[in-house]
Enzyme design. Structure first.
Site, mmCIF file in Angstrom:
data_model
loop_
_atom_site.group_PDB
_atom_site.id
_atom_site.type_symbol
_atom_site.label_atom_id
_atom_site.label_comp_id
_atom_site.label_asym_id
_atom_site.label_seq_id
_atom_site.Cartn_x
_atom_site.Cartn_y
_atom_site.Cartn_z
ATOM 1 N N THR A 12 24.612 -27.705 33.776
ATOM 2 C CA THR A 12 24.409 -28.955 33.831
ATOM 3 C C THR A 12 23.736 -29.405 32.446
ATOM 4 O O THR A 12 23.151 -30.486 32.236
ATOM 5 C CB THR A 12 23.158 -29.189 34.825
ATOM 6 O OG1 THR A 12 22.189 -28.142 34.639
ATOM 7 C CG2 THR A 12 23.750 -29.002 36.293
ATOM 8 N N MET A 43 14.140 -27.242 34.036
ATOM 9 C CA MET A 43 14.518 -27.641 32.914
ATOM 10 C C MET A 43 16.123 -27.920 32.632
ATOM 11 O O MET A 43 16.464 -28.649 31.740
ATOM 12 C CB MET A 43 14.025 -26.760 31.803
ATOM 13 C CG MET A 43 14.213 -27.304 30.503
ATOM 14 S SD MET A 43 13.385 -26.138 29.184
ATOM 15 C CE MET A 43 14.858 -25.379 28.577
ATOM 16 N N TYR A 44 16.851 -27.118 33.417
ATOM 17 C CA TYR A 44 18.155 -27.205 33.039
ATOM 18 C C TYR A 44 18.992 -28.407 33.541
ATOM 19 O O TYR A 44 20.152 -28.603 33.371
ATOM 20 C CB TYR A 44 19.073 -26.030 33.922
ATOM 21 C CG TYR A 44 18.517 -24.522 33.454
ATOM 22 C CD1 TYR A 44 17.860 -24.211 32.171
ATOM 23 C CD2 TYR A 44 18.883 -23.320 34.122
ATOM 24 C CE1 TYR A 44 17.466 -23.312 31.853
ATOM 25 C CE2 TYR A 44 18.545 -22.223 33.720
ATOM 26 C CZ TYR A 44 17.813 -22.170 32.553
ATOM 27 O OH TYR A 44 17.342 -20.672 31.882
ATOM 28 N N GLY A 45 18.236 -29.539 34.178
ATOM 29 C CA GLY A 45 18.683 -30.828 34.371
ATOM 30 C C GLY A 45 17.640 -31.826 33.732
ATOM 31 O O GLY A 45 17.750 -32.730 34.101
#
Length: 84
Positions: A12, A43-45
């Protein structure tokens, strides 16, 4: 858990355009290859939860067979280049 886990960050963010269908397929293929540890993060999005949602969709049929790890608490008010 398996000796090798699957880090889902690139599904992502970080490595160019993303494709949800391909991401789900990659996670399911990892499980087919005996991966039982999957890593995600808020945090990965960029704080949207999109990575965690994607991982959830991918593992829903075998959720009880795997371990999921997530990270949280990153100050999302910082600019992306400030987050190391």
């Amino acid at each position: 858990v398996s000796a090798i886990g699957y880090g889902a960050m690139g599904l992502t963010m970080a490595y160019g355009p993303t494709d949800e269908e391909a991401g789900v397929a990659a996670l399911r293929r990892a499980h087919d290859l005996s991966v039982t540890f999957f890593d995600t993060a808020e945090m990965y999005g960029w704080g949207t939860g999109s990575n965690e949602i994607l991982v959830g969709k991918a593992v829903r049929d075998f959720r009880d067979d795997v371990v999921l790890a997530t990270k949280f608490g990153v100050d999302m008010s910082m600019a992306p280049e400030q987050i190391g």
